[in-house]
Structure formats: structure tokens, C-alpha cells
Enzyme design. Structure first.
Site, PDB file in Angstrom:
ATOM      1  N   ASP A   1     -52.550  33.294   2.077  1.00 48.99           N
ATOM      2  CA  ASP A   1     -52.671  32.172   3.017  1.00 48.99           C
ATOM      3  C   ASP A   1     -51.312  31.744   3.544  1.00 48.99           C
ATOM      4  O   ASP A   1     -50.280  32.045   2.940  1.00 48.99           O
ATOM      5  CB  ASP A   1     -53.305  30.974   2.308  1.00 48.99           C
ATOM      6  CG  ASP A   1     -54.793  31.164   2.123  1.00 48.99           C
ATOM      7  OD1 ASP A   1     -55.375  31.995   2.837  1.00 48.99           O
ATOM      8  OD2 ASP A   1     -55.362  30.492   1.254  1.00 48.99           O
TER       9      ASP A   1
ATOM     10  N   LYS B   1     -54.368  30.611   8.696  1.00 43.16           N
ATOM     11  CA  LYS B   1     -54.645  29.188   8.624  1.00 43.16           C
ATOM     12  C   LYS B   1     -53.353  28.423   8.881  1.00 43.16           C
ATOM     13  O   LYS B   1     -53.059  27.463   8.223  1.00 43.16           O
ATOM     14  CB  LYS B   1     -55.259  28.789   7.270  1.00 43.16           C
ATOM     15  CG  LYS B   1     -56.482  29.568   6.894  1.00 43.16           C
ATOM     16  CD  LYS B   1     -57.675  28.653   6.742  1.00 43.16           C
ATOM     17  CE  LYS B   1     -58.882  29.368   6.190  1.00 43.16           C
ATOM     18  NZ  LYS B   1     -58.913  29.344   4.733  1.00 43.16           N
TER      19      LYS B   1
ATOM     20  N   MET C   1     -54.691  17.281   2.044  1.00 42.35           N
ATOM     21  CA  MET C   1     -54.890  17.345   3.499  1.00 42.35           C
ATOM     22  C   MET C   1     -55.088  15.944   4.064  1.00 42.35           C
ATOM     23  O   MET C   1     -55.868  15.750   4.980  1.00 42.35           O
ATOM     24  CB  MET C   1     -56.120  18.215   3.833  1.00 42.35           C
ATOM     25  CG  MET C   1     -55.982  19.630   3.327  1.00 42.35           C
ATOM     26  SD  MET C   1     -57.525  20.563   3.473  1.00 42.35           S
ATOM     27  CE  MET C   1     -58.396  20.047   2.017  1.00 42.35           C
TER      28      MET C   1
HETATM   29  N1  SAH Z   1     -55.409  24.973  -3.452  1.00 42.87           N
HETATM   30  C1  SAH Z   1     -54.323  24.075  -3.087  1.00 42.87           C
HETATM   31  C2  SAH Z   1     -54.709  23.092  -2.037  1.00 42.87           C
HETATM   32  C3  SAH Z   1     -54.995  23.702  -0.705  1.00 42.87           C
HETATM   33  S1  SAH Z   1     -55.381  22.490   0.513  1.00 42.87           S
HETATM   34  C4  SAH Z   1     -53.824  23.376  -4.352  1.00 42.87           C
HETATM   35  O1  SAH Z   1     -54.455  23.474  -5.406  1.00 42.87           O
HETATM   36  O2  SAH Z   1     -52.773  22.759  -4.287  1.00 42.87           O
HETATM   37  C5  SAH Z   1     -53.818  22.252   1.289  1.00 42.87           C
HETATM   38  C6  SAH Z   1     -53.274  20.895   0.957  1.00 42.87           C
HETATM   39  O3  SAH Z   1     -52.670  20.942  -0.345  1.00 42.87           O
HETATM   40  C7  SAH Z   1     -52.159  20.444   1.847  1.00 42.87           C
HETATM   41  O4  SAH Z   1     -52.655  19.845   3.030  1.00 42.87           O
HETATM   42  C8  SAH Z   1     -51.467  19.423   0.991  1.00 42.87           C
HETATM   43  O5  SAH Z   1     -52.185  18.223   0.948  1.00 42.87           O
HETATM   44  C9  SAH Z   1     -51.583  20.063  -0.371  1.00 42.87           C
HETATM   45  N2  SAH Z   1     -50.365  20.833  -0.738  1.00 42.87           N
HETATM   46  C10 SAH Z   1     -50.261  22.153  -0.962  1.00 42.87           C
HETATM   47  N3  SAH Z   1     -48.997  22.484  -1.300  1.00 42.87           N
HETATM   48  C11 SAH Z   1     -48.299  21.347  -1.296  1.00 42.87           C
HETATM   49  C12 SAH Z   1     -46.942  21.016  -1.547  1.00 42.87           C
HETATM   50  N4  SAH Z   1     -46.047  21.944  -1.918  1.00 42.87           N
HETATM   51  N5  SAH Z   1     -46.567  19.723  -1.429  1.00 42.87           N
HETATM   52  C13 SAH Z   1     -47.457  18.758  -1.095  1.00 42.87           C
HETATM   53  N6  SAH Z   1     -48.745  19.031  -0.838  1.00 42.87           N
HETATM   54  C14 SAH Z   1     -49.166  20.283  -0.929  1.00 42.87           C
END
Ligand code: SAH
Length: 482
Positions: free
Chosen positions: A253, A275, A388
């Protein structure tokens, strides 16, 4: 390849020690270190000392090593296969080495290479598999560094896999020599039997190996849905790293950093499935179809998702597609963004007396008339992690306040959690709407709401409220949100 004329002065061999006596002379920490090393084998340890320190005595009691509690004499070495002079006293070690030599027993003297017939390696032990690292005494620290690198690369279940392999040797001899036999073993070590051993399913591993023996079918594909963590390379799990090193194809992704994708096997095919706003990306249905196709083609696929694959990762849909298609898969957890954000803020997600539950949510389900269950949990004190959530920050804050959560409830926000360029913000629920208008936040953003947030460390964070009226419309801000 070694340099043209670089020759080893010490040649590695594996010595049979099962049931054999190995003599260690000494009672201090040098002797204990050697005893611990040798205790990884099935040798019978014979420890010769009348001055054993407490720790060595408890080692002897715990392992059943033979203790000769007497002043050292040459006769104590008789019948031993190997001798270690580990007394810490030069004169005694010299005597032991000379005696051993006279008796024709190879000897190692701790820290005295000139007295050694052999050196002891740094050892990676996956019995019956052993990896011995030697530097001819030049770099014990180097040997330890190499040892821990190699250790990390190898599955803890490698020993069990090797034991299973040994039980199939006879049967494999009956396969046609050359290609047939080679393919059996490579499918054995990289395919279904290895995966079943890794999962602790030994009888399933046995059955899978029997299947390989009797069928001539090409190796079946396998998809690992792997959490890549929040972004920092070293927050990848060891299992994720191992699978990346074995992958034929890596499907990833947009939120997974290139540096992590680059950790995969050099020859692996790398397929971004996007995405990312503005770039062409595949629909979920196309991704499902791609995984199924790769599985049918017999590929070992790592499907890399940011954070944990089961948290807002749409893994459920991919799992369903793979299951319907009869393709083998497994799920490898990762550090989810909420945990990385909490760590960046030293924020206790559960806090005794304040918050004892936690909600993973996205603000995107707040549109309807009724409050979703998680909002009720927030009101009863749960810590809420909003994924998100930037583009719906105002909606989230407004609905929670309307429902009765105090506008003064603490809020922490992290952009790029776990990464070097992370930014931290803090404020209250009343400040949260300001997030939507911020054009300067182009990375993924995690929002954490709740009374437990008040326990965080805000030393390196900026106040959210300062930007409450900043009105520049965002172009890229939502780009990386999924
Ligand atoms: N599977 C992922 C989430 C995917 S949805 C997990 O478990 O973290 C994507 C959202 O995850 C982003 O919009 C944000 O809200 C969050 N996210 C992912 N990586 C991040 C990071 N390094 N710092 C802050 N938020 C993060």
C-alpha cells in the site's frame, strides 16, 4: 568470495560430544561462561574446581554437571574429549593446557590464544542446526554482532523443521535423483511443511511433506498478509522481515515506506497497489483478484499493509477472497498507528482509575442520526483512537460534545507517528476541528481522545488551538488517508 590468498588458520569442524566428557577447569565467571556454552550440547560437563563461585554452584546443581571439588590434577582430565582451561590464573591455565596436550586432548584456554588448539565459536543454536561464527580470536565483539544478526534472520522453529527433514531423508532417497529430489527439498523448506512447522502444527507439517512426496504438482502459492507497522523500519516484526526475505512478490500500500519495501528479497517483484490520492491505484476488488492470481501461479506473496493488517486494513475482504479461491494464507500482526502515536506521546492508553478500555475507530461512521457505539464508550471513559480522522475532525468533535463529552477532554494528535519527521499536537476536544483546515499536515494523522490523554508528555508538542482559525484549504492533506 574470500580474498584470493586469504586462508583460515582455524578450520571449523563439528565435534561429536554426545555423552562424552568435556572438562572445564576453573570456578569463576570464565568457567561459568564456557559451561553455559557447552551446556547447549549433550556433552557431560566435568567441572574441576575447589573454588566454585555461587553462580557456578547453582549452575552445577541445576544442570547435573559433574563437579570435581578438588585442587586440580592432570588425572582429572583423563577420558575427556575436550578440555577448557578457564581458571583465570595464567600459571594454572598453562599447566592445564600442557597436561591436556600430553594426554592428546584438544584444549582451549580462555583469553590465551597462544595456548589454544581450538577456538570456541559464537553460536546460533537451532539444534540440530548450528551456526558457528569464528574470527580466530580477532573480534569477539564482531562475532557477537554477527551472531545476533544471523539469529534474527532465522525462524525459532528452524530446529523443528530440520528434525522433520531428517525423518524424511529415507523417503526422499526414493525420489528420482536430481531435479525431483531437489524440488521436494526446496518445497519442503520454503513451502507448506515449513509454514506449518512455523505455526507450531507439526502433524500438519508431516502431512504436507507426505503430500509433496506423492504429488508432482507444482508448489502451491501462499499469501502472507503482513503488518508493516506505522512507518519506522525497525518497528517491523522479525517474522515480517523473514517473510519479506523469502518473498517472490511484495504487494504494498501507499502508506508503507519504500525503505520497508526495500528490505524484501532483492529479486522479489514489487507491486504498489496505491491508494495514494492523485495516483492510479487499484480497487479493492482488483487487489483481491491480483492476490488470487499470484496464489494460483504458485508465488510466495507478502501483502504489506501499514500498521496492523486487521485494523482498517481491509484484510477481511482479502482473506475472504483467498479462502474462496482455496489459497493458503496467514496473517502477521504489526504495530498499529494508535500504538505508535501513544508511544510518541508517552501516552498511557489505559490508565488506572481513569480509562480501562480503548476504541479503535474512524470518524467516518458519524454521518447518521444515531451515535455509533464507540461514541457512547468515549462518554463512559474509553480512550479513543481515530484513524483517518483528519477530514472529519469537526464532525467527530461536534458529535461527541453534543452527546455529552466535555469540550475540555484532552486530545493528542500525531502526524507521521514513529518517523523522524513526526509532529505532535495537543489540545482539547474544542480545538480538534482546527485539524481539518491545516494544509501543513501532509502525512497520516492519528488522533487520540480521552481523559487518559492528560497523562501524556506534551514537552515536544505544539498546541492545537494556535491554528484554530487558520483557514487555508488543504489540497494534499487527505491524500495519504485510506
Ligand atoms: N492498518 C493501519 C491503519 C490503516 S488506515 C494501522 O493499523 O495503523 C490509515 C490511517 O492510519 C491513517 O489515515 C492514519 O490515521 C493512520 N496512520 C497510519 N500510519 C500512521 C502514522 N505513521 N502516523 C499517524 N497515523 C497513521
Amino acid at each position: 568470495m574470500p580474498q584470493a590468498n586469504a586462508k583460515l588458520n582455524a578450520f571449523p569442524v563439528f565435534m561429536r560430544v554426545e555423552g562424552e566428557a568435556v572438562a572445564i577447569v576453573g570456578g569463576g565467571e570464565e568457567a561459568l561462561a564456557k559451561a553455559r556454552l557447552l551446556d547447549q550440547s549433550s556433552a557431560v560437563l566435568r567441572i574441576i574446581t575447589n573454588a566454585a563461585e555461587a553462580e557456578l554452584l547453582s549452575f552445577i546443581a541445576a544442570t547435573g554437571a559433574v563437579h570435581i571439588d578438588a585442587a586440580y590434577e592432570a588425572a582429572h582430565l583423563e577420558g575427556a574429549t575436550l578440555v577448557f582451561a578457564a581458571s583465570g590464573e595464567e600459571a594454572l591455565d598453562r599447566r592445564v593446557a600442557a597436561d591436556a596436550r600430553r594426554l592428546g586432548i584438544p584444549v582451549n584456554a580462555v583469553d590465551r590464544p597462544e595456548l589454544c588448539d581450538f577456538f570456541t565459536p559464537a553460536l546460533v543454536n537451532r539444534a540440530p542446526v548450528a551456526i558457528a561464527i569464528g574470527t580466530e580470536g580477532a573480534g569477539p565483539v564482531l562475532a557477537q554482532i554477527l551472531r545476533s544478526r544471523i539469529d534474527r534472520m532465522l525462524s525459532p522453529s528452524l530446529g523443528a523443521l530440520a528434525t522433520l527433514a531428517a525423518s524424511f531423508r529415507g523417503a526422499a532417497e526414493r525420489l528420482p535423483k536430481g531435479n525431483g529430489r531437489r524440488r521436494f527439498w526446496s518445497d519442503f523448506f520454503a513451502g507448506a511443511p515449513a509454514r506449518a512447522v512455523e505455526a507450531g502444527e507439526l502433524s500438519q507439517a508431516h502431512d504436507a511433506a507426505v503430500d509433496l512426496l506423492v504429488s508432482n504438482a507444482p508448489a502451491a502459492g501462499h499469501i502472507a498478509l503482513v503488518g508493516a507497522g506505522p512507518g519506522a523500519e525497525d518497528l517491523l516484526t522479525l517474522r515480517a522481515h523473514r517473510l519479506l526475505m523469502e518473498a517472490d512478490v511484495i504487494v504494498y500500500d501507499a502508506l508503507v515506506p519504500e525503505a520497508i519495501v526495500a528490505m524484501g528479497r532483492r529479486d522479489a517483484e514489487r507491486l504498489p497497489v496505491g491508494k495514494r490520492k492523485g495516483c492510479h491505484s487499484k480497487s479493492q476488488a482488483e487487489i483481491n483478484a491480483l492476490l488470487v492470481e499470484l496464489g494460483h501461479a504458485g508465488k510466495r506473496v507478502v501483502r504489506l499493509k501499514s500498521g496492523d493488517p486487521l485494523v482498517f486494513g481491509r484484510a477481511g475482504e482479502e482473506i475472504a477472497a483467498l479462502r474462496d479461491a482455496g489459497i493458503a494464507y496467514e496473517v502477521v500482526p504489526g504495530v498499529t498507528a494508535a500504538f505508535a502515536a501513544a508511544a510518541d506521546f508517552e501516552l498511557p492508553l489505559t490508565l488506572r482509575g481513569v480509562s480501562s478500555s480503548m476504541v479503535f475507530t474512524t470518524g467516518h461512521d458519524l454521518k447518521g442520526n444515531s451515535l455509533p457505539d464507540w461514541a457512547k464508550l468515549a462518554i463512559s471513559g474509553a480512550t479513543v483512537a481515530v484513524y483517518m480522522g483528519r477530514s472529519v475532525a469537526a464532525e467527530v468533535a461536534g458529535r461527541l460534545i453534543e452527546a455529552g463529552l466535555s469540550p475540555d477532554t484532552a486530545v493528542a494528535v500525531v502526524e507521521n507517528a514513529s518517523l523522524g519527521n513526526r509532529r505532535r499536537f495537543h489540545g482539547t476536544l474544542a480545538d480538534l476541528p482546527s485539524l481539518e483546515a491545516r494544509a501543513d499536515l501532509t502525512g497520516p494523522v492519528m488522533t487520540i481522545i480521552g481523559d487518559a490523554v492528560a497523562g501524556a508528555n506534551f514537552e515536544r508538542s505544539e498546541p492545537l488551538a494556535a491554528h484554530r482559525h487558520e483557514g487555508v484549504a488543504s489540497t494534499a492533506a487527505d491524500g495519504v488517508e485510506q
